[in-house]
Write a protein that holds these residues in place. Structure first.
Motif, PDB file in Angstrom:
ATOM      1  N   ALA A 120       1.035  -0.985  -0.306  1.00 28.51           N
ATOM      2  CA  ALA A 120      -0.179  -0.151  -0.200  1.00 28.51           C
ATOM      3  C   ALA A 120       0.449   1.513   0.339  1.00 28.51           C
ATOM      4  O   ALA A 120       0.453   1.911  -0.716  1.00 28.51           O
ATOM      5  CB  ALA A 120      -1.011   0.087   1.279  1.00 28.51           C
ATOM      6  N   THR A 121       1.542   1.335   0.790  1.00 25.41           N
ATOM      7  CA  THR A 121       3.081   2.554   0.607  1.00 25.41           C
ATOM      8  C   THR A 121       3.906   2.385  -0.562  1.00 25.41           C
ATOM      9  O   THR A 121       4.608   3.187  -0.039  1.00 25.41           O
ATOM     10  CB  THR A 121       3.721   2.861   2.290  1.00 25.41           C
ATOM     11  N   GLY A 122       4.241   0.929  -0.810  1.00 27.53           N
ATOM     12  CA  GLY A 122       5.954   1.107  -1.284  1.00 27.53           C
ATOM     13  C   GLY A 122       6.951   0.552  -0.904  1.00 27.53           C
ATOM     14  O   GLY A 122       7.942   1.311  -1.107  1.00 27.53           O
ATOM     15  N   THR A 123       6.521   0.676   0.643  1.00 25.54           N
ATOM     16  CA  THR A 123       8.098   0.324   1.694  1.00 25.54           C
ATOM     17  C   THR A 123       8.530  -0.449   2.010  1.00 25.54           C
ATOM     18  O   THR A 123       7.640  -1.563   2.402  1.00 25.54           O
ATOM     19  CB  THR A 123       8.079   1.741   3.025  1.00 25.54           C
ATOM     20  N   VAL A 124       9.688  -0.516   2.678  1.00 22.09           N
ATOM     21  CA  VAL A 124      10.249  -1.577   3.443  1.00 22.09           C
ATOM     22  C   VAL A 124      10.455  -2.202   4.548  1.00 22.09           C
ATOM     23  O   VAL A 124      10.967  -0.678   5.048  1.00 22.09           O
ATOM     24  CB  VAL A 124      11.303  -2.694   2.414  1.00 22.09           C
ATOM     25  N   LYS A 125      10.256  -2.694   5.219  1.00 23.69           N
ATOM     26  CA  LYS A 125      10.467  -2.802   7.360  1.00 23.69           C
ATOM     27  C   LYS A 125      11.973  -3.596   7.479  1.00 23.69           C
ATOM     28  O   LYS A 125      11.870  -4.546   6.693  1.00 23.69           O
ATOM     29  CB  LYS A 125       9.252  -2.899   7.400  1.00 23.69           C
ATOM     30  N   GLY A 126      12.334  -2.683   8.442  1.00 22.21           N
ATOM     31  CA  GLY A 126      13.690  -3.851   7.794  1.00 22.21           C
ATOM     32  C   GLY A 126      14.822  -3.868   7.564  1.00 22.21           C
ATOM     33  O   GLY A 126      14.925  -5.007   7.340  1.00 22.21           O
ATOM     34  N   GLY A 127      14.372  -3.328   6.366  1.00 20.07           N
ATOM     35  CA  GLY A 127      15.417  -3.474   5.398  1.00 20.07           C
ATOM     36  C   GLY A 127      16.831  -2.976   5.018  1.00 20.07           C
ATOM     37  O   GLY A 127      17.493  -2.000   6.292  1.00 20.07           O
ATOM     38  N   ARG A 128      17.631  -3.730   4.234  1.00 21.37           N
ATOM     39  CA  ARG A 128      19.485  -2.982   4.139  1.00 21.37           C
ATOM     40  C   ARG A 128      19.450  -3.537   2.130  1.00 21.37           C
ATOM     41  O   ARG A 128      19.165  -4.819   1.937  1.00 21.37           O
ATOM     42  CB  ARG A 128      19.882  -4.092   4.875  1.00 21.37           C
ATOM     43  N   THR A 129      20.524  -2.886   2.018  1.00 24.80           N
ATOM     44  CA  THR A 129      20.695  -2.455   0.627  1.00 24.80           C
ATOM     45  C   THR A 129      21.994  -3.732  -0.189  1.00 24.80           C
ATOM     46  O   THR A 129      22.471  -3.681   1.162  1.00 24.80           O
ATOM     47  CB  THR A 129      20.598  -1.240  -0.032  1.00 24.80           C
ATOM     48  N   LEU A 130      21.829  -3.758  -0.850  1.00 20.55           N
ATOM     49  CA  LEU A 130      23.342  -3.670  -1.506  1.00 20.55           C
ATOM     50  C   LEU A 130      23.145  -3.947  -2.761  1.00 20.55           C
ATOM     51  O   LEU A 130      23.091  -4.180  -3.904  1.00 20.55           O
ATOM     52  CB  LEU A 130      23.414  -5.501  -1.150  1.00 20.55           C
TER      53      LEU A 130
END
Length: 194
Positions: A142-152
């Protein structure tokens, strides 16, 4: 009742298949939006996306227009994970997926792929090839967001070495470094804090 009457070895399989079937496959539009999240905004619209119209069957949902291919989150997996990479890496990546589907595990996947690259069966890119990923606890469509995310973020440079790149092979959180030097999977690692 039926599951309880099966031998113990099959009970786990039936349970796993049942849980996969119970996982809803997100709408294609939702998969497209989530799959391209790792990319810079200006690259998202042209990226191809592979995802799921049917549970467990990865297929092309949108063709590549800008050289980047993204993989949608697998709804059968507990954690959210999406990745995008230069489509020149697809033969190598597709072979890894095929091997894992056949039951090949861990480092053996790369052992097989490296031998196939050496034998000319898998063609590797001749120019640098980027990969962007997000790993997260969950994704809110619904918001297009992640929770507790990390990127690589990495750049593949097959067969590169410290000598050919001028990069250290010592892991670092503050500067780029070369991982798996001299192999088909050699890549420059970048810290998310850079």
């Amino acid at each position: 009742m039926y599951v309880r009457s099966l031998p113990a070895a099959l009970v786990g399989l039936v349970t796993m298949v049942s849980s996969l079937a119970a996982q809803p496959t997100p709408a294609v539009t939702e998969q497209l939006a989530a799959a391209v999240l790792p990319l810079p905004k200006e690259m998202r619209d042209g990226a191809g996306v592979m995802g799921y119209r049917t549970a467990g069957k990865l297929e092309l949902l949108r063709p590549v227009k800008n050289g980047m291919l993204c993989l949608a989150d697998d709804p059968a997996e507990e954690q959210f994970h999406v990745s995008c990479y230069a489509d020149t890496m697809e033969p190598f990546m597709a072979r890894g997926r095929a091997l894992r589907a056949q039951g090949v595990k861990g480092a053996q996947v790369d052992t097989v792929r490296f031998a196939e690259v050496k034998g000319g069966k898998i063609k590797m890119p001749t120019a640098p090839a980027a990969l962007y990923q997000i790993f997260a606890q969950s994704y809110d469509a619904a918001t297009g967001t992640v929770k507790g995310g990390r990127t690589l973020f990495v750049v593949y440079v097959p067969f590169a070495t410290a000598a050919t790149t001028g990069l250290s092979t010592v892991p670092s959180d503050s500067k780029p470094w070369l991982m798996l030097p001299g192999t088909p999977k050699a890549h420059i690692m970048f810290s998310a804090s850079m």
